[in-house]
Design an enzyme around this catalytic site. Sequence first.
Site, PDB file in Angstrom:
ATOM      1  N   LYS A  38       0.841  -1.197   0.000  1.00 58.91           N
ATOM      2  CA  LYS A  38       0.000   0.000   0.000  1.00 58.91           C
ATOM      3  C   LYS A  38       0.878   1.250   0.000  1.00 58.91           C
ATOM      4  CE  LYS A  38      -0.367  -0.083   5.058  1.00 58.91           C
ATOM      5  NZ  LYS A  38      -1.248  -0.190   6.221  1.00 58.91           N
ATOM      6  N   TYR A 264      12.450  31.583   4.358  1.00 63.35           N
ATOM      7  CA  TYR A 264      11.174  32.225   4.699  1.00 63.35           C
ATOM      8  C   TYR A 264      11.096  32.582   6.176  1.00 63.35           C
ATOM      9  CZ  TYR A 264       9.061  31.059   0.172  1.00 63.35           C
ATOM     10  OH  TYR A 264       8.750  30.974  -1.156  1.00 63.35           O
TER      11      TYR A 264
END
EC number: 5.1.1.1
Length: 368
Positions: A38, A264
Amino acid sequence: MSKAQETVLEIDLKALKHNFEHLKSKLKNNTKFLAVVKAFGYGSDACEIAVYLQELSVDYFAVAYVNEGVVLRQAGITKPILVLHPQAVNFKTLIANCLEPSLYNAKIFNEFLSFASVEKQNDYPIHIKFNTGLNRLGFWENDVDYIISKLKNTTAVKVESIFSHLAASEDLNEKEFSLNQIANFKAIYTNFTKAIDCKPLLHMCNTSGILNYPEAHFDMVRSGIGLYGFGNSIKENRYLKPIGTLKTIISQIHLIEKDETVGYNRAFKSDGFLKTATLPIGHADGIGRQYGNGNGFVTINGQKAYIIGNVCMDMIMINITGIDCKEGDEVIIFDVNHTAETLAETSGTISYELITAISQRVKRVLLK
């Protein structure tokens, strides 16, 4: 293994084979092996992983959702595929692709029995999930009579397996809890098989269960993280090989003066002269913001370089002061030495989260 010229995730199939064979060596000869692929093969490449494991004669596959199973079928997977968390809206697709649903409560159970009957199915394979303590999905022990009563009134389905899931199999401090789960599951399957005219497969063990609870191997085991190289303990990790190497390159080097900031929000402020490098990988590629500001590190020529400032969408900045390197040089995010588990631990998370987050925009390279 060539030097990176861009951000790539190298997938070592020889390591995958080694892990599969190591885990198989823990089992009796007649115990089946289910490979969990998965989440895009735990962030690698589900199709390539499954195709290779099918060549190695794995017995079963498991995915979380129907669409993951469809992709495997399209890639040529013919072995049985268990869908661990199907939704009713996808039943038609599930049956069209010969996928096998896990049914875990009365609602999904009755919906599938009804749908299979309308579709004129006969003995369609289903898997019944029981909750023995994880408290996530699953019927309870006292639901056995109800399930049996429903099964006796239909020929549309047959029970291929009954199974459960250990909650803390990697933590030997929770051994008593795990043993209680195993005992509970034994009681469930004893009652179940007494009342039904078939012998479904029994399975409970995940990777850590395979390693720590051989008495609970039953008819089949399920392995996810172990196949990808992690055994959930320092001891077991010695016997497994991480299959993924995430690497990138230095795009640009900056010389930073005292009191200058990086990134940032000016999250990093230099307290002296240093060198930084900008790398073309960021939180859109799976390197979350939690690794920034001095938490996570990468390696360049075997030396640690810490991530500074906030992780950007497509880039991270690292401190390369004192490291001999240049623009274009290779940078290792994680590999067999500086593993995904090591990097994940720097930010209080686990290897599962890091490796499954690697974006599909990152180029995959198979090492055969």
